[in-house]
Design an enzyme around this catalytic site. Structure first.
Site, PDB file in Angstrom:
ATOM      1  N   ASP A 110     -10.810  13.411 -33.431  1.00  0.00           N
ATOM      2  CA  ASP A 110     -11.881  12.408 -33.465  1.00  0.00           C
ATOM      3  C   ASP A 110     -13.184  13.131 -33.731  1.00  0.00           C
ATOM      4  OD1 ASP A 110     -13.902  12.380 -30.853  1.00  0.00           O
ATOM      5  OD2 ASP A 110     -12.043  13.477 -30.515  1.00  0.00           O
ATOM      6  N   CYS A 120     -12.724   6.861 -55.658  1.00  0.00           N
ATOM      7  CA  CYS A 120     -12.670   6.221 -54.330  1.00  0.00           C
ATOM      8  C   CYS A 120     -12.631   4.704 -54.479  1.00  0.00           C
ATOM      9  CB  CYS A 120     -13.886   6.649 -53.505  1.00  0.00           C
ATOM     10  SG  CYS A 120     -13.916   5.932 -51.844  1.00  0.00           S
ATOM     11  N   CYS A 155     -18.166   2.630 -53.280  1.00  0.00           N
ATOM     12  CA  CYS A 155     -17.885   3.251 -54.586  1.00  0.00           C
ATOM     13  C   CYS A 155     -17.450   2.213 -55.625  1.00  0.00           C
ATOM     14  CB  CYS A 155     -16.804   4.313 -54.437  1.00  0.00           C
ATOM     15  SG  CYS A 155     -17.340   5.731 -53.445  1.00  0.00           S
ATOM     16  N   GLY A 193     -12.654  21.970 -25.303  1.00  0.00           N
ATOM     17  CA  GLY A 193     -13.518  23.141 -25.245  1.00  0.00           C
ATOM     18  C   GLY A 193     -13.726  23.845 -26.565  1.00  0.00           C
ATOM     19  N   CYS A 212     -13.316   2.544 -51.862  1.00  0.00           N
ATOM     20  CA  CYS A 212     -14.084   1.862 -50.813  1.00  0.00           C
ATOM     21  C   CYS A 212     -15.136   0.951 -51.452  1.00  0.00           C
ATOM     22  CB  CYS A 212     -14.739   2.884 -49.884  1.00  0.00           C
ATOM     23  SG  CYS A 212     -16.309   3.527 -50.502  1.00  0.00           S
ATOM     24  N   PHE A 253     -17.362  15.506 -20.940  1.00  0.00           N
ATOM     25  CA  PHE A 253     -18.180  16.204 -21.932  1.00  0.00           C
ATOM     26  C   PHE A 253     -19.594  15.625 -21.982  1.00  0.00           C
ATOM     27  CE2 PHE A 253     -19.851  16.602 -26.282  1.00  0.00           C
ATOM     28  CZ  PHE A 253     -19.867  17.981 -26.405  1.00  0.00           C
ATOM     29  N   HIS A 268     -17.716   4.319 -46.577  1.00  0.00           N
ATOM     30  CA  HIS A 268     -17.206   5.328 -47.503  1.00  0.00           C
ATOM     31  C   HIS A 268     -16.679   6.551 -46.757  1.00  0.00           C
ATOM     32  CE1 HIS A 268     -16.818   8.280 -50.686  1.00  0.00           C
ATOM     33  NE2 HIS A 268     -17.509   9.085 -49.903  1.00  0.00           N
ATOM     34  N   GLY A 285     -15.318  11.179 -19.998  1.00  0.00           N
ATOM     35  CA  GLY A 285     -16.724  11.201 -19.591  1.00  0.00           C
ATOM     36  C   GLY A 285     -17.238  12.582 -19.270  1.00  0.00           C
ATOM     37  N   GLN A 312      -7.948  23.914 -21.447  1.00  0.00           N
ATOM     38  CA  GLN A 312      -9.229  24.609 -21.545  1.00  0.00           C
ATOM     39  C   GLN A 312      -8.968  26.123 -21.576  1.00  0.00           C
ATOM     40  OE1 GLN A 312     -12.104  23.403 -22.216  1.00  0.00           O
ATOM     41  NE2 GLN A 312     -12.039  21.247 -21.641  1.00  0.00           N
ATOM     42  N   ASP A 346     -12.155   8.788 -23.792  1.00  0.00           N
ATOM     43  CA  ASP A 346     -12.344  10.124 -23.226  1.00  0.00           C
ATOM     44  C   ASP A 346     -12.736   9.968 -21.755  1.00  0.00           C
ATOM     45  OD1 ASP A 346     -15.009   9.405 -23.176  1.00  0.00           O
ATOM     46  OD2 ASP A 346     -15.591  10.680 -24.862  1.00  0.00           O
TER      47      ASP A 346
END
Length: 376
Positions: free
Chosen positions: A267, A305, A310, A217, A307, A97, A336, A95, A190, A93
């Site tokens: 993300d 699950c 689990c 935004g 993972c 934000f 998880h 920077g 934006q 990103d």
């Protein structure tokens, strides 16, 4: 201009899309969820463990890395991929934000933002040009324009002025980025929750021309209803043949709703942050492992699950290690959560390709509505 990334749309189902972003460091299957590696690490995870969850791409943070250990040091040590031992694609990103939300004593001008570090109070200046320089030093595959993100609610005038400034900074970012084969630059739309401003922003970004487009935004306190209201029209304002990235989202139902409205990438720190605070996201909703009801429960978090948390550990064990403040607690719950998020993405990709996304969505929501399994 040299081609930097290639986006191939494989199938659509309503507004939902599935495809592939091809980069020099590997393919990103969309819709894609990017785990956040703020300071060159996804907290509580090894890079190979993150890959094992199904993640194709990570996010790194310009603001945090420029302050510590510095972009210059990372460049001397071979770039961010080698530094953090992740050889797949990385998006950084800009920077912007974090400067707005974390830095002290910041001063916004046409040039950029002057601020003091939240770590040691040292003075810094972040401009579109400096953001592009830092992201080049880091060596990220997808670079984000430097923008300003005003906190909502804000007046229409403030949102409009902020958007116009971000568009001027977008042009400067593009000029400073230059021509970098193998690397891509994304513009950021934006305009708050105002359709007209979003439209103006989209047109200005398309005029400048980017390899992909982000919707910025949102997820800044406006609530899901307002966010979905914007996503009902914003993705369609952006080029169909380029990836669309919704920044900073979100909870599982936010992600599914965004994909249903035409978003390709997301993300969020939520799965890793939740894991460290004893919150597990499961197909039947959220589980608070610190609750006493789990103390004697031999069952897994989620019996479906696969993972490690689990497969190999009981709720009773996860409850115990969280209460005892053992490091393995955050490690297992984060694994998880990231696994579950990638499972959602995989499910959506398959459903869109098979033209059964509506049915998949209904199943997703009805299972979540069931709530957690009954206590023993």
């Amino acid at each position: 201009m040299t081609k930097r990334i290639e986006f191939q749309l494989a199938a659509t189902d309503g507004a939902a899309r599935t495809g592939t972003i091809r980069t020099t460091r590997g393919d990103i299957r969309t819709p894609a969820f990017m785990p956040v590696g703020t300071a060159a690490t996804v907290k509580a995870m090894m890079p190979e463990s993150v890959a094992a969850t199904g993640a194709d791409i990570l996010l790194g943070n310009t603001y945090h890395l420029m302050l510590r250990p510095t972009a210059e040091r990372i460049a001397r040590l071979g770039g961010l991929h080698d530094f953090m031992n992740w050889q797949g694609p990385i998006l950084t990103d800009s920077g912007g934000f974090q400067v707005m939300s974390l830095a002290d004593l910041r001063k916004l001008t046409e040039e950029g933002v002057a601020f003091r570090s939240h770590i040691d109070g040292s003075k810094h200046m972040l401009t579109p040009e400096r953001s592009m320089e830092i992201q080049k030093l880091l060596g990220s595959d997808i670079v984000m324009c430097f923008d300003e993100c005003p906190a909502l609610p804000a007046t229409d005038k403030a949102v409009a002025e902020s958007m116009e400034l971000s568009m001027r900074w977008a042009r400067r970012s593009k000029e400073a980025f230059g021509d970098r084969p193998g690397h891509a630059l994304f513009g950021i739309m934006q305009g708050g929750v105002t359709q007209e401003l979003r439209g103006i922003s989209a047109e200005k970004l398309k005029e400048i021309g980017f390899d992909g487009y982000a919707i910025g935004g949102l997820a800044v306190g406006e609530g899901q209803e307002a966010m979905f209201g914007v996503l009902d029209y914003a993705p369609a304002m952006l080029p169909e043949d380029k990836p669309r990235y919704l920044m900073g989202v979100g909870k599982p139902d936010d992600i599914v709703g965004a994909v249903a409205r035409g978003v390709d990438m997301m993300d969020c720190v939520l799965p890793s942050r939740s894991g460290r605070t004893g919150q597990a996201w499961t197909r039947q909703g959220q589980v608070n492992i610190k609750n006493a009801r789990h103390a004697d429960d031999p069952r897994p978090l989620d019996e479906h699950c696969t993972c490690p948390a689990c497969r190999n550990y009981s709720r009773a064990y996860l409850h115990h290690v969280f209460r005892a403040q053992e490091m393995i607690s955050g490690m297992l719950l984060t694994w998880h959560n990231l696994h579950y998020y990638q499972e959602i993405m995989s499910g959506m990709r398959q459903a869109i390709a098979a033209q059964r996304f509506d049915a998949w969505q209904q199943g997703f929501h009805s299972t979540r509505a069931m709530g957690d399994i009954e206590p023993l």
